[in-house]
Design an enzyme around this catalytic site. Structure first.
Site: not given
Ligand code: SAJ
Length: 401
Positions: A11, A30, A82, A201, A205, A208, A252, A255, A324
């Site tokens: 980021i 860094d 963090t 924030k 997450n 989700r 995974g 975040c 990761r």
């Molecule tokens: N996943 C599922 N089912 C779904 C959607 C995702 O099982 O329907 C799984 C994915 O396979 C993965 C995990 O969830 O293992 C996370 O993937 P993701 O695409 O939901 O999110 P990240 O971790 O790539 O990014 C998230 C995002 N947050 C949200 O959508 C609320 C991003 O906007 C944030 O900036 C990021 O976390 C962060 O840095 O916090």
């Protein structure tokens, strides 16, 4: 204006590059000298489409310089990791040490911002730390919290176009931070206080995570009931006010599988659903591994030989090379440990080589294996024809069967 970015990771570096591109003079700091050296050579140490060209441009025209130590600036940004400790307690020691490093450089009128995902109250803690060491700056500097929201892979667009939440320790601090971000953010900048911004924030997450846990719980129920969960969710989502996410082999990344613990650690009595969602999403990976192990045993009993198995995907989500905290990697490791001698073909089309897993081409693995286990819904897997002579465990909805 000169800004100092503490942390040149996934980021910090892109944000520093975009800010430099918009005319802000940047010093990027860094603790890793290799990161500093590569950045100063215009070489990107992370994977992010389109970012390499931008880095070269801002380094060659002198707008971005990297260093292992901060320099006097007008604004300071904490963009460091963090993580959590063994017992899921948040670890803010990187934010604290980055803050300590810039305290000697602070002067009247400066802006200090935390972007790192942080437990509620972190900005207040850092404010106290700053004023304890520099009482001369009380009421003379501006302090705010502004979390990032970008999705890896789409950072150039999202850094500029996403809305952001900005919470100052007081209203003038919020305004000062809004003024800074409006130099390169085209999305709306929403003003609040620092505690609300920190919680916002974590809420995004966690929300989700809870929604994915609901989909994963449905997948367990449907497996027992003999219902196709993909068809079920598709049909339920035809309701105008229902929008269920997709089940998978777990959650995974750095975040969504981490941030909810920042709430459960501080509010253990109140955060029942958030804690349960983490449990369900972790359990889903364990459940998938058990399913594979049981199918392998059944195959062996029926065919009097060990099966060949293709474990399809290692990444933490579709179409990326990031492994990761990936549940697919955990499941593959667990299956390999539990059944020595079985022929397990590991597939990850987005990675060329891996130091632990010997990787096999996805078409070759699909061809050779008796049991196909789809762990990640990579686009290329969807082109594989459905072969009903094989045993297929589809945990991520490749065929939606
Ligand atoms: N996943 C599922 N089912 C779904 C959607 C995702 O099982 O329907 C799984 C994915 O396979 C993965 C995990 O969830 O293992 C996370 O993937 P993701 O695409 O939901 O999110 P990240 O971790 O790539 O990014 C998230 C995002 N947050 C949200 O959508 C609320 C991003 O906007 C944030 O900036 C990021 O976390 C962060 O840095 O916090």
């Amino acid at each position: 204006m000169k800004a100092c970015f503490m942390g040149l990771g996934y980021i910090g570096l892109p944000t520093a590059i975009i800010a430099a591109k918009h005319g802000i003079q940047i010093i990027g700091v860094d603790i890793n000298p290799n990161v500093v050296e590569m950045t100063n050579q215009g070489k990107l140490h992370i994977v992010e489409p389109g970012m390499q060209e931008l880095l070269q441009e801002v380094v060659s025209d002198g707008r971005l310089k990297a260093s292992t130590v901060p320099e006097v600036s007008d604004a300071y940004f904490m963009v460091v990791p963090t993580p959590f400790k063994g017992n899921h307690e948040p670890d803010i020691s990187y934010v604290e040490s980055a803050t300590r490093a810039i305290i000697p450089f602070l002067k009247e009128g400066d802006l200090y911002v935390i972007e790192s995902t942080s437990p509620v109250g972190t900005t207040d803690k850092m404010t106290n730390l700053i004023f304890n060491l520099r009482p001369d700056l009380r009421d003379k500097i501006f302090i705010a919290y502004c979390p990032e929201r970008v999705l890896p892979g789409n950072v150039i667009y999202e850094l500029v176009h996403n809305d952001r939440v900005i919470g100052g320790m007081n209203e003038v601090s919020t305004e000062k931070a809004v003024e800074f971000y409006s130099q390169f953010v085209q999305g709306t900048l929403h003003r609040t206080n620092c505690k609300t911004a920190e919680m916002c924030k974590l809420t995004e997450n966690s929300s989700r995570d809870v929604q994915i846990a609901f989909a994963n719980e449905l997948s367990l129920i449907c497996d027992k009931a003999g219902i196709n969960v993909w068809e079920l969710i598709n049909l339920a989502n035809k309701h105008p006010r229902v929008n269920i996410l997709q089940p998978g082999c777990g959650v995974g990344g750095h975040c969504i599988a981490v941030d909810p613990y920042f709430i459960t650690a501080d509010f253990p009595i109140e955060s029942q659903i958030i804690a349960k969602a983490r449990e369900i999403n972790n359990y889903k990976a364990f459940w998938c591994a058990e399913k594979v192990e049981n199918i392998m045993l059944k195959f062996e009993l029926e065919h009097h030989r060990k099966p060949t198995i293709a474990m399809m995907g290692l990444a933490f989500k579709p179409d990326i090379d990031d492994l990761r905290e990936a549940p697919a990697k955990y499941i593959t490791t667990k299956v390999m440990q539990s059944c020595n001698n079985a022929d397990i073909l590991v597939v990850e089309p987005n990675v060329k080589e891996h130091k632990v897993f010997k990787l096999t081409d996805y078409k070759e693995a699909y061809e050779k294996a008796d049991i196909i286990v789809f762990l990640v819904a990579h686009s290329v897997f969807k082109s594989l024809p459905y072969d009903d002579k094989k045993i297929i465990l589809d945990f991520c909805g490749i065929y939606k069967k």
